[in-house]
Design a protein around this motif. Sequence first.
Motif, PDB file in Angstrom:
ATOM      1  N   PRO A  49       0.956  -1.138  -0.148  1.00 33.86           N
ATOM      2  CA  PRO A  49      -0.091   0.059  -0.537  1.00 33.86           C
ATOM      3  C   PRO A  49       0.901   1.302  -0.117  1.00 33.86           C
ATOM      4  N   TRP A  50       2.258   0.694  -0.621  1.00 31.90           N
ATOM      5  CA  TRP A  50       3.649   2.560   0.319  1.00 31.90           C
ATOM      6  C   TRP A  50       3.148   3.408  -0.784  1.00 31.90           C
ATOM      7  N   ARG A  51       2.827   4.256  -0.944  1.00 35.50           N
ATOM      8  CA  ARG A  51       3.523   5.485  -2.123  1.00 35.50           C
ATOM      9  C   ARG A  51       4.386   6.068  -2.186  1.00 35.50           C
ATOM     10  N   PHE A  52       5.001   6.516  -2.917  1.00 35.96           N
ATOM     11  CA  PHE A  52       6.027   7.819  -2.641  1.00 35.96           C
ATOM     12  C   PHE A  52       6.249   8.673  -4.435  1.00 35.96           C
ATOM     13  N   VAL A  53       7.184   9.985  -3.381  1.00 37.85           N
ATOM     14  CA  VAL A  53       6.581  10.993  -4.704  1.00 37.85           C
ATOM     15  C   VAL A  53       8.072  11.414  -4.732  1.00 37.85           C
ATOM     16  N   HIS A  54       8.632  10.936  -5.431  1.00 37.90           N
ATOM     17  CA  HIS A  54      10.651  11.361  -5.680  1.00 37.90           C
ATOM     18  C   HIS A  54      10.588  13.042  -6.290  1.00 37.90           C
ATOM     19  N   VAL A 164      -0.619  18.871   0.428  1.00 39.51           N
ATOM     20  CA  VAL A 164       0.383  17.724   0.189  1.00 39.51           C
ATOM     21  C   VAL A 164       0.160  17.910  -1.445  1.00 39.51           C
ATOM     22  N   ARG A 165      -1.541  16.456  -1.053  1.00 39.06           N
ATOM     23  CA  ARG A 165      -1.941  15.832  -1.856  1.00 39.06           C
ATOM     24  C   ARG A 165      -2.159  16.750  -2.946  1.00 39.06           C
ATOM     25  N   ASP A 166      -1.929  18.350  -3.306  1.00 37.10           N
ATOM     26  CA  ASP A 166      -3.109  19.291  -3.444  1.00 37.10           C
ATOM     27  C   ASP A 166      -1.613  20.283  -4.476  1.00 37.10           C
ATOM     28  N   ALA A 167      -0.936  20.421  -3.749  1.00 36.71           N
ATOM     29  CA  ALA A 167       1.400  20.473  -3.833  1.00 36.71           C
ATOM     30  C   ALA A 167       0.970  20.149  -5.290  1.00 36.71           C
ATOM     31  N   LEU A 170      -1.336  14.805  -6.585  1.00 35.54           N
ATOM     32  CA  LEU A 170      -1.107  13.206  -6.032  1.00 35.54           C
ATOM     33  C   LEU A 170      -2.518  12.634  -6.246  1.00 35.54           C
ATOM     34  N   PRO A 171      -3.093  11.583  -6.372  1.00 40.05           N
ATOM     35  CA  PRO A 171      -4.344  11.215  -6.458  1.00 40.05           C
ATOM     36  C   PRO A 171      -4.941  11.217  -5.508  1.00 40.05           C
ATOM     37  N   ALA A 172      -6.038  11.141  -5.129  1.00 41.88           N
ATOM     38  CA  ALA A 172      -7.829  11.709  -3.804  1.00 41.88           C
ATOM     39  C   ALA A 172      -6.967  10.723  -3.288  1.00 41.88           C
ATOM     40  N   ASP A 173      -7.182   9.446  -3.433  1.00 39.64           N
ATOM     41  CA  ASP A 173      -6.313   7.964  -2.671  1.00 39.64           C
ATOM     42  C   ASP A 173      -5.335   7.757  -1.763  1.00 39.64           C
ATOM     43  N   TRP A 174      -4.660   8.711  -2.268  1.00 42.14           N
ATOM     44  CA  TRP A 174      -3.212   8.449  -1.223  1.00 42.14           C
ATOM     45  C   TRP A 174      -2.967   9.708  -0.349  1.00 42.14           C
TER      46      TRP A 174
END
Length: 206
Positions: A49-54, A164-167, A170-174
């Motif tokens: 279930p992990w998600r990462f943004v570099h 953070v999602r908006d900036a 990112l998908p709404a479910d992250w």
Amino acid sequence: MSTEYRPVSDVILHRRSVRNFAPDPVPPLIVRELVTLACAAPAPHHLRPWRFVHVASADGRERLADAMGEAWLQDLVSVNRPVVEIDRLIARSRDQIMNAPALLVAGFTLDGVQPWADEARRRAERDMFVQSLGAALQNILLAAFERGIVGYLKGAPLFCADAVRDALDLPADWHPAFLVLLGFPTVGGRPQERAPARIEDFLIER
């Protein structure tokens, strides 16, 4: 810091949270390797279930720092923190985001959670996913240390996930949860010593 082979127990015991970095960049390939190792962590229901943004671009970091700073500003004002302290805290946070040689936003999704009917079990299910992210983050920090890279975690996204999602679009479910800040240590830098753990404080037997 040596990058030669070290036993896992040695890496665990000597890793420290280090906030001062040399200016050298962390190669993107190493970042990808670290995330690959994060995905070897134990996870609930055999899911990942992990998600990462570099966040590698200056523009991405600017947007992230602005959004998180604005969210934190509102929180600090709401609890009547002094203006001078607010300015200092937000400036330090912005500097950390902008200047870390490598910056990851780490989070998780709830895809695959069991649809329990009661709230207590739904909370427990979510806790499993959050705890598995902790295991993935530990993999990153230990694998980085093995490669001569230091770093630390910053839990600020837990308090401003929407920002953070908006900036970062990112998908709404992250669910953003932590920043992972990494870099090579400064020349001559020495991590703070960690007091030995008294096992009696943490372990009981029945």
